[in-house]
Design an enzyme around this catalytic site. Structure first.
Site, short mmCIF file in Angstrom:
data_model
loop_
_atom_site.label_atom_id
_atom_site.label_comp_id
_atom_site.label_asym_id
_atom_site.label_seq_id
_atom_site.Cartn_x
_atom_site.Cartn_y
_atom_site.Cartn_z
CE LYS A 1 -4.00 -1.64 2.07
NZ LYS A 1 -4.25 -3.22 1.86
CG LEU A 2 4.91 1.31 2.24
CD1 LEU A 2 5.83 1.56 2.05
CD2 LEU A 2 4.42 3.24 2.63
#
EC number: 4.1.1.90
Length: 758
Positions: free
Chosen positions: A218-219
């Site tokens: 999710k970065l």
């Protein structure tokens, strides 16, 4: 099912003696700061023998057994639903011309009756796993059919289905039947016996990896900037947050940033004693929300069941000790566990310590190798380059959950007869039971190969297959994902080499998303827009429906030439220029610039707008008559407006019929919205009961066929009709949305009405 016996029950004082004895056998308590924080000392990692001793340290089996029971129970519920037992005959009906998508082309489904036998074995394995009955055999009986069914259909792959298979694989090698199991009732040596620490370490490590890698994924810039799940904040679950924040900020701060922080920190919060209560609260809240937001089967509940694994292993005993004494006779043992040969015991007073044996070293090696493999697989895409498209790797094992959302604007399948050169078009998805092939090159290759085998039955010889698929990922432009000029039947594909006919995702155009949102927000409610990006040398052939009376094309970047086919006219558009497109005609848009072109269709569905205005007039007229402001009598054809239905007399106009249908729909929505909770819950139970009833009856029919042979077709038809009955639901509840909650591929709706092409 409690593993209790009269001799095993002890008084509180004897419990304390046994507990002290167990602690003495297990070795001294960890008194250093590191020992209290991590549960072990650094010296335990100083050599292989010490590490083996640590990983085989005797540990209370209670928490592991509770997870085994809950996981087995959830798999029992999962098999008729997400695994598809209730709709198995629709998926694997004998004689169907269906294109399937197994991992290996050699994998084939068995005949339908045998597939029911496979599912029966899997169900019995899950049941045996839950009860701890013939535990190791039950795990294998569940595991082998599960992975066979899983590998048989790539279109059903996802992260949580993959996780179930991993957890079942881990449990197969563990001593999860040493507590609260039928095996413990039958074997005194297994009853309430220690398990090695690595049993917990593997499961905790797996859950930690699921959370942490999901957070790392999710970065991705799309997630951090709030484009991945942009519309999720509209759900009613986020209403409390919208009391303080706007919908846009709720999406960015709560959905995206909150999800990122939770995934990155959940494993750490659960691991450490001081933060575990906080972690349990947030992950429980998170998974309860997910169970309402997404159709993800048992995943939320499996993750909820895994959270207590991070707690003290003896927590079930403490819970039992608070129960009334009479009730304790029916619950798991609260006495201290007995020694087990699976564990390594440190020396006690006056005795030498136990040396780790081969089984202990194998357990430690399995733990290390398995966790290293799980850390490597999500980043192994450089090996399996054939499965890389716009997103990397096979779908399911990378833990990149919800990071990418797609919308498909246009799918066109063209075939060419290799001998005659005749061109034709296929309905997208023909001969398939899924929509997922549109995003993956490996499935597209399998689909094209399958079509090349089936089309000769329809007088198409040596067919060539071309796909023109337009996709938007995370709110970008709609663009082609595959080269439409390549015959996929003859195209090369390898799991270990990059696929040359996959078009690159136009990442350079990502900054346009903010501008595209501005354009959307500036339009009125009746105007729609579609944003297109295309590659140099390619063209889009499109048709404007007659319903779209006001359609224009405007260039945002690059250069295009628009050809009006019927008028045989060409017009070149440069940045900022636009032109009107005639309704009911074809046109072609050629990208003539050396770089990709970007343009947008802006259109108004004039037919729909006129219909809305007419319906609004009828609604206004109905309200005037009801409140007395309209004194004149209604014409006979408008009388149904007041009665709400047609009761004889002149046939109402199509407009009035449409109005009545809409009113009935709105009334049904309002009725369901105001339905009391107990009625909704009862309706939910009835739907689930139908799924399990049909699964049971169809399985019985198939097993009967295998044992006694198939009866006549008439009898089979009657039996299937009986299995399809819904005797528990009222007639009013029978609607298409209730047909079968386990169906994995609901019909796809057209996302935009810019017609059959766009």
């Amino acid at each position: 099912m409690a593993v209790s016996a009269g001799s095993a029950r002890t008084s509180p004082s004897s419990d304390k003696v046994q507990k002290d004895k167990a602690e003495l056998i297990s070795g001294p308590r960890q008194d250093s700061r590191i020992g209290k924080l991590l549960g072990f000392e650094w010296t335990d990692l100083s050599s292989w023998r010490r590490l083996v001793t640590l990983l085989n340290r005797p540990t209370d089996p209670a928490s592991l057994a509770v997870f085994r029971f809950l996981f087995g129970f959830l798999m029992v519920l999962d098999i008729p639903q997400e695994r598809g037992l209730s709709s198995l005959d629709r998926k694997y009906l004998d004689g169907l011309d269906v294109c399937r998508f197994p991992l290996l082309d050699a994998l084939r489904p068995l005949p339908l009756d045998w597939m029911y036998l496979v599912y029966t074995i899997m169900f019995l394995g899950a049941l045996g796993m839950m009860l701890g009955l013939c535990y190791r055999i039950s795990c294998v009986l569940f595991l082998l059919p599960y992975w066979y069914v899983f590998l048989l259909d790539k279109t059903s792959w996802n992260n949580h289905s993959y996780l179930y298979g991993l957890l079942a694989f881990q449990l197969t090698f563990m001593d999860a039947n040493h507590y609260w199991s039928v095996d413990g009732l039958l074997n005194a040596h297994r009853r309430n016996a220690h398990v090695p620490l690595w049993n917990y370490a593997v499961l905790r490590g797996q859950i930690f990896i699921v959370y942490f890698i999901a957070g790392v994924k999710k970065l991705d810039a799309d997630w951090v900037e709030g484009y991945s799940m942009e519309y999720l904040s509209r759900h009613w679950l986020f209403s409390p947050f919208k009391l303080l924040l706007s919908e846009e900020l709720t999406s960015l701060l709560v959905v995206h940033w909150g999800g990122l922080l939770l995934d990155l920190s959940a494993g750490f919060l659960l691991f450490f004693d001081v933060s575990r209560s906080i972690g349990l609260f947030f992950v429980s809240y998170f998974h309860c929300m997910n169970s309402q937001l997404f159709s993800i089967g048992m995943f939320s509940y499996v993750m909820l069941a895994s959270s207590p694994l991070f707690c003290s292993p003896e927590w079930p005993r403490k819970l039992v000790s608070y129960c009334p004494r009479r009730l304790q006779q029916l619950l798991p043992l609260k006495a201290a566990p007995q020694p087990s040969v699976s564990c390594v015991y440190k020396r006690s007073r006056g005795k030498s310590g136990q040396k780790p044996g081969l089984r202990h070293q194998l357990g430690a090696a399995f733990t290390l190798l398995y966790l290293l493999e799980q850390l490597f697989l999500p980043y192994s895409h450089f090996l399996t380059q054939g499965y890389n498209n716009w997103t990397n790797g096979l779908y399911g094992y990378s833990w990149d959950m919800m990071v990418h959302s797609r919308s498909h604007q246009h799918v066109k399948i063209t075939y060419r007869d290799g001998r005659t050169g005749e061109l034709g078009y296929l309905n997208p998805g023909v001969f398939t039971q899924s929509r997922r092939w549109k995003d993956h090159a490996d499935m597209l290759k399998q689909y094209a190969t399958c079509l090349s085998r089936l089309l000769p039955k329809y007088n198409v010889t040596e067919p060539q297959i071309y796909f023109d698929i337009w996709v938007s990922i995370n709110d970008r432009f709609q663009q082609r994902i595959f080269d439409p000029r390549v015959d996929i039947v003859q195209a090369a594909w390898s799991p270990f080499q990059r696929t040359s006919w996959v078009q690159p995702l136009l990442m350079d155009l990502s900054p346009w998303r903010a501008k595209l949102q501005e354009i959307k927000s500036s339009l009125d409610n009746h105007t729609e827009v579609v944003f297109i990006a295309d590659f140099p040398g390619l063209h889009l052939e499109n048709f404007v429906s007659e319903d779209l009376g006001n359609t224009s094309i405007q260039l945002l970047q690059g250069e295009v030439t628009v050809e009006l086919v019927a008028e045989q006219k060409n017009q070149t558009l440069r940045e900022g220029e636009k032109m009107q497109l005639p309704a009911g005609e074809y046109h072609k848009v050629y990208t003539t610039s050396p770089s990709p072109s970007c343009y947008m269709y802006v259109y108004v569905n004039t037919t729909e707008l006129a219909l809305e205005q007419d319906l609004a007039y009828l609604q206004e007229l109905k309200e005037k008559v009801e409140n007395g402001s309209e004194t004149g009598p209604l014409p006979p054809e408008l009388q149904p407006l007041l009665e709400g239905e047609v009761k004889g007399g002149p046939e109402p106009t199509p407009l009035v019929q449409t109005f009545l249908r809409r009113q009935q729909r709105l009334q049904e929505i309002e009725r369901r919205r105001n339905t009391p909770f107990h009625e909704r819950f009862f309706r939910f139970l009835l739907r689930k009961l139908y799924v399990f009833r049909r699964s049971f009856l169809m399985t019985c029919i198939s097993l009967r066929n295998l044992i006694l042979g198939r009866p006549s077709l008439e009898q089979l038809a009657q039996e299937v009709t009986y299995a399809n009955l819904r005797p528990f639901e009222a007639v009013g509840e029978l609607n298409p949305s209730n047909t079968d909650s386990s169906h994995s591929n609901p019909p796809e709706s057209n996302p935009d009405p810019v017609h059959s092409e766009f």
